[in-house]
Design a protein around this motif. Structure first.
Motif, PDB file in Angstrom:
ATOM      1  N   ASP A 211       0.847  -1.192   0.000  1.00 48.06           N
ATOM      2  CA  ASP A 211       0.000   0.000   0.000  1.00 48.06           C
ATOM      3  C   ASP A 211       0.888   1.250   0.000  1.00 48.06           C
ATOM      4  N   ASN A 212       1.940   1.213   0.796  1.00 47.21           N
ATOM      5  CA  ASN A 212       2.851   2.358   0.852  1.00 47.21           C
ATOM      6  C   ASN A 212       4.203   1.858   1.349  1.00 47.21           C
ATOM      7  N   THR A 261       7.551  -0.278  -6.887  1.00 46.19           N
ATOM      8  CA  THR A 261       6.692  -0.247  -5.716  1.00 46.19           C
ATOM      9  C   THR A 261       5.748   0.940  -5.774  1.00 46.19           C
ATOM     10  N   GLN A 262       5.062   1.169  -4.659  1.00 40.64           N
ATOM     11  CA  GLN A 262       4.092   2.256  -4.528  1.00 40.64           C
ATOM     12  C   GLN A 262       4.483   3.017  -3.277  1.00 40.64           C
ATOM     13  N   ALA A 285       8.551   3.703  -8.935  1.00 42.12           N
ATOM     14  CA  ALA A 285       7.551   3.800  -7.867  1.00 42.12           C
ATOM     15  C   ALA A 285       6.329   4.533  -8.375  1.00 42.12           C
ATOM     16  N   LEU A 286       5.174   3.989  -8.029  1.00 43.43           N
ATOM     17  CA  LEU A 286       3.940   4.725  -8.302  1.00 43.43           C
ATOM     18  C   LEU A 286       3.778   5.738  -7.175  1.00 43.43           C
ATOM     19  N   SER A 328       0.500   9.453 -10.497  1.00 40.08           N
ATOM     20  CA  SER A 328      -0.937   9.239 -10.643  1.00 40.08           C
ATOM     21  C   SER A 328      -1.671  10.549 -10.340  1.00 40.08           C
TER      22      SER A 328
END
Ligand code: SF4
Length: 507
Positions: A211-212, A261-262, A285-286, A328
């Protein structure tokens, strides 16, 4: 009793970008006494239900976007005499919907890792319950995925989870409600074992499906220090040290192994963390930018993000540390104006981000936005195809409404049109080729162009339009270019690869 695990999808692309991890985690949670589960990812091809027999168990995981297809599969499976069990974010939020519309015998709310075994035992004993409250599984009990069941040549990237939960509370996101605000960090050894298993099989690109990934920020630790909260300070410091330990061990993997990753934009405050990411070869990374103005960020409860020039500076820090950004953005926020689209496109380019996605704001269930929006629609909201707008995911795909928020100055059509134009601009061939300078070899540049075009086809065209002819064209196109992409990302299997022992320790 055979166990089927189904990831429903209306659109099948033949190959997938990221492996839907939950399928293989639940396969791992399935006791061996039931045999190997049949894993079906409908983003590859649709399920053939003719093999499903009375007494089998069909587990279906849904999010809001694929709930309707999931209900169709569930209803058909039940008609064949199977036990139908739903799980996933959407079923957790609307368990009754799956029971009423999806043919469900049971719904699991929360994480399936631990409870799945009990659900299967109850099915086998003929005492299945309509509702299982699983809650949040502690990180040490997260189940490793059964990667041995995954078809190697159907996915570009594998996925491994290192942490669940996010301490933020963005208005459009349900993660902090469904996965909780307390990050549950998985032990480093368990993560490394899975990554090595994937590299042994020839996956050299792994998405860290977190998630983070920046689960503890430096700012959080400084706040705990200022409050003289010793217990909290020690806890956060230990979690941070564990992140660094994980990245140090990832750095010991074969040099061709890379990760995505995000992460929140806050990580830009932390050069040591970005350096460790670079060393671990976390190449992308998003980052949820969402809006480029302070007003837009306030709209989505994300004031911890930077805007304008500050945003450009922060994004460049990622790139300077070798971490490519998939930014995003959300359009249709109350503070957006027609000019916002061009300004956003220009800022996205200035930041040097490698990929970007531009999504119209949608009130997804489980979010603050959804609760506010549903209330604003009153007790008898307008209907499309007999379905209330507040249950938009139940509408037939071709009639599904894409923009649900009334906007103060723009119509839904205008927001969609302007959003498409920003996708067109960002993914024009000339601009993609310019961004391809981030890689050196011709092979890599070619991969970059293919992935950029594929990304656009998969997410912009199929996500923004409801016209079925255009959707099918996009799917055909995506199928065509997805196959060579899989080959580009594959690596030579390394069956003898050992798990790095972890000699290195970082700050
Ligand atoms: S959008 Fe990202 S930062 Fe915000 S709550 Fe969701 S996971 Fe956390």
């Amino acid at each position: 009793m055979r166990v089927y695990l189904v990831n429903p999808s209306d659109l099948a692309f033949g190959v997938g970008v990221i492996t839907p991890r939950w399928l293989y985690v639940l396969a791992g949670a399935t006791p061996r006494e039931y045999g190997d589960p049949v894993v079906i990812d409908e983003t590859l091809e649709q399920i053939d239900l003719s093999a499903v027999a009375p007494g089998d168990v069909v587990g279906i995981g849904i999010h809001t976007g694929n709930a309707l297809r999931g209900y169709t599969v569930g209803t058909l499976a039940r008609a064949r005499g199977a036990f139908v069990v739903f799980g996933g974010i959407h079923a957790t939020i609307f368990p009754n919907e799956a029971l009423e519309l999806g043919g469900a015998h049971a719904v699991v709310k929360g994480d399936g890792d631990v409870i799945w075994r009990r659900v299967l035992a109850d099915c086998a004993a003929g005492r299945v319950q309509p509702l299982y409250e699983a809650g949040w599984t502690e990180a040490r009990e997260f189940v490793p995925a059964r990667w041995d069941l995954m078809p190697r040549d159907r996915y570009m990237w594998a996925s491994v989870q290192t942490v669940r939960g996010c301490p933020k509370h963005c208005s459009f996101c349900s993660v902090w409600k469904t996965d909780g605000q307390r990050p549950r960090q998985r032990p480093v050894d368990a993560v490394m074992k899975e990554i090595v298993e994937l590299r042994r099989a020839g996956f050299r690109v792994v998405a860290l499906a977190d998630d983070n990934f920046y689960s503890v920020s430096k700012t959080d630790i400084e706040h705990a220090a200022r409050r003289a909260d010793r217990r909290r300070f020690d806890e956060l410091t230990a979690m941070r040290a564990e992140r660094f330990e994980l990245m140090a061990r990832m750095a010991e993997l074969p040099a061709d192994t890379i990760f995505f990753t995000q992460i929140t934009m806050e990580a830009a405050e932390d050069p040591a963390f970005l350096d460790a990411m670079r060393t671990a070869r976390i190449r992308g990374a998003l980052v949820g930018v969402e809006a480029v103005t302070p007003e837009g960020l306030k709209d989505v409860y994300k004031s911890f993000n930077a805007s304008g020039e500050g945003l450009v500076r922060q994004m460049r820090l990622f790139t300077d540390h070798g971490v490519h950004v998939l930014g995003s953005f959300i359009f249709g926020l109350p503070s957006d104006r027609p000019a916002t689209f061009d300004v956003t496109a220009a800022i996205a380019e200035q930041t040097g981000m490698t990929f970007a996605q531009f999504v119209p704001i949608t009130p997804f269930p489980g979010t603050v936005d959804f609760a506010r929006w549903e209330e604003s629609m009153g007790p008898d909201p307008a209907r499309v195809a007999g379905i209330p707008l507040t249950r938009h995911w139940l509408m037939p795909r071709t009639q599904r409404v894409k923009i649900h928020w009334p906007h103060p100055v723009m119509s839904a059509d205008e927001i969609t049109r302007r959003t498409q134009a920003v996708w067109d601009r960002f993914y024009s061939l000339g601009r993609i080729w310019k961004r391809a300078s981030c890689v050196k070899s011709i092979r890599s540049k070619l991969a970059f162009v293919l992935i950029s075009k594929l990304y656009r086809q998969m997410y912009a065209n199929t996500g923004l339009v409801t016209d079925s002819a255009r959707t099918s064209r996009s799917v055909r196109w995506a199928r065509l270019i997805a196959k060579p992409c899989v080959r580009l990302f594959a690596a030579r299997p390394m069956p003898d690869l050992e798990v790095p022992a972890g000699s290195a320790r970082a700050a």
